[in-house]
Design an enzyme around this catalytic site. Structure first.
Site, PDB file in Angstrom:
ATOM      1  N   LEU A 145       0.875  -1.164   0.000  1.00  0.00           N
ATOM      2  CA  LEU A 145       0.000   0.000   0.000  1.00  0.00           C
ATOM      3  C   LEU A 145       0.916   1.218   0.000  1.00  0.00           C
ATOM      4  CD1 LEU A 145      -2.955   0.971   0.198  1.00  0.00           C
ATOM      5  CD2 LEU A 145      -2.709   0.964   2.690  1.00  0.00           C
ATOM      6  N   ASP A 146       0.716   2.114  -0.949  1.00  0.00           N
ATOM      7  CA  ASP A 146       1.600   3.274  -1.102  1.00  0.00           C
ATOM      8  C   ASP A 146       1.884   3.940   0.239  1.00  0.00           C
ATOM      9  OD1 ASP A 146       1.638   2.872  -3.789  1.00  0.00           O
ATOM     10  OD2 ASP A 146       0.390   4.596  -4.307  1.00  0.00           O
ATOM     11  N   ARG A 147       3.112   4.372   0.393  1.00  0.00           N
ATOM     12  CA  ARG A 147       3.485   5.120   1.593  1.00  0.00           C
ATOM     13  C   ARG A 147       2.562   6.320   1.789  1.00  0.00           C
ATOM     14  NH1 ARG A 147       6.595   9.752   1.992  1.00  0.00           N
ATOM     15  NH2 ARG A 147       7.491  10.179   4.068  1.00  0.00           N
TER      16      ARG A 147
END
Length: 280
Positions: A145-147
């Site tokens: 999950l994107d930062r």
């Protein structure tokens, strides 16, 4: 030995060639002798995953070492990747949503990485989960999950669970629903099929709510594929970049962090065959 030392960044590789050294000095002693860093700073770097040990200098199986008295052998290589800015970073701790034994479900805050790097893992979800359980449970990140995004993420606690859950994702057997906020009024439900990196990418976008006072649309996005930055790229491609997206949109003065949330996960549990649904 090779070393790069500038602007509070040190990359140092030390080959262990003398058996006498392994008997007399700890890894902390060796690093202190070769750098200008205090032992306290080195201990902090070790704890945060910035010191690595390789069986040999050409080995591809380096692992982080976190103890100052880690045992060393001839032909080992110690590496330190010291970046003061990285090591000083702090993040909000993730929130435990459900504990299923073999795996857990977490609400990952903005800024937390899905994976660490050689420069540190103290801001990565796996390490934070291990700390939550006082290091009594191994953590395997099942999907990324994107930062810059927040929301639900699965963590496996043994290799079997990691394999089974990863298989669900790879076979597209996990239903993923995201919420995003964009400027402007979004009206018509759309299916976006714009390829990403020459690979098929499909996103279904619909309106949940519209705030006419602030001209903000709350969208629901269901994805059939999981390409890197898929939702961010797809929404930007139709003129509705996500609020706070400094990569694919134009961040406005006062905008908050990226307004993208993994809001729901559902799948058939590979352990008890029951339908699992997790929702923020």
């Amino acid at each position: 030995m090779s070393i790069e030392h500038k602007n509070n960044i040190i990359e140092l590789h030390i080959d262990i060639t003398d058996e006498h050294i392994t008997q007399q000095l700890t890894s902390l002693d060796i690093l202190a002798n070769q750098t200008l860093l205090s032992k306290q700073k080195l201990k902090d770097a070790m704890t945060k995953g910035a010191v690595w040990l390789s069986p040999t200098k050409d080995s591809k199986t380096a692992k982080p070492i976190r103890r100052k008295n880690a045992k060393l052998k001839v032909d080992n290589q110690i590496s330190i990747y010291y970046n003061l800015e990285v090591l000083a970073a702090e993040v909000t701790k993730p929130e435990l949503i459900a504990d299923e034994g073999d795996y857990t479900v977490w609400n990952k805050p903005y800024g937390v990485w899905s994976h660490g790097s050689k420069w540190g893992d103290h801001c990565a979800i796996g390490r934070l989960v291990e700390q939550h359980f006082d290091f009594q449970r191994q953590s395997f990140v099942v999907h990324r999950l994107d930062r810059a995004a927040n929301g639900l993420i699965l963590i496996a606690h043994n290799k079997k669970a990691a394999h089974l859950l990863s298989d669900l994702f790879s076979k597209r057997k996990v239903n993923k629903i995201y919420h995003a906020k964009t400027h402007g009024q979004f009206s018509e439900t759309q299916t976006i099929k714009q390829p990403i990196d020459n690979k098929s990418a499909i996103s279904h976008v619909s309106l949940i709510d519209y705030d006419d006072k602030n001209d903000i649309s709350l969208l629901e996005i269901r994805i059939e594929t999981g390409r890197k930055h898929q939702i961010r790229k797809h929404l930007a491609s139709i003129g509705f970049p996500i609020i706070g997206d400094r990569l694919y949109g134009v961040a406005k003065e006062g905008d908050a962090n990226l307004q993208l949330t993994a809001a729901e996960l559902s799948f058939d549990c590979p352990f008890d065959n029951t339908k699992k649904r997790y929702k923020l």
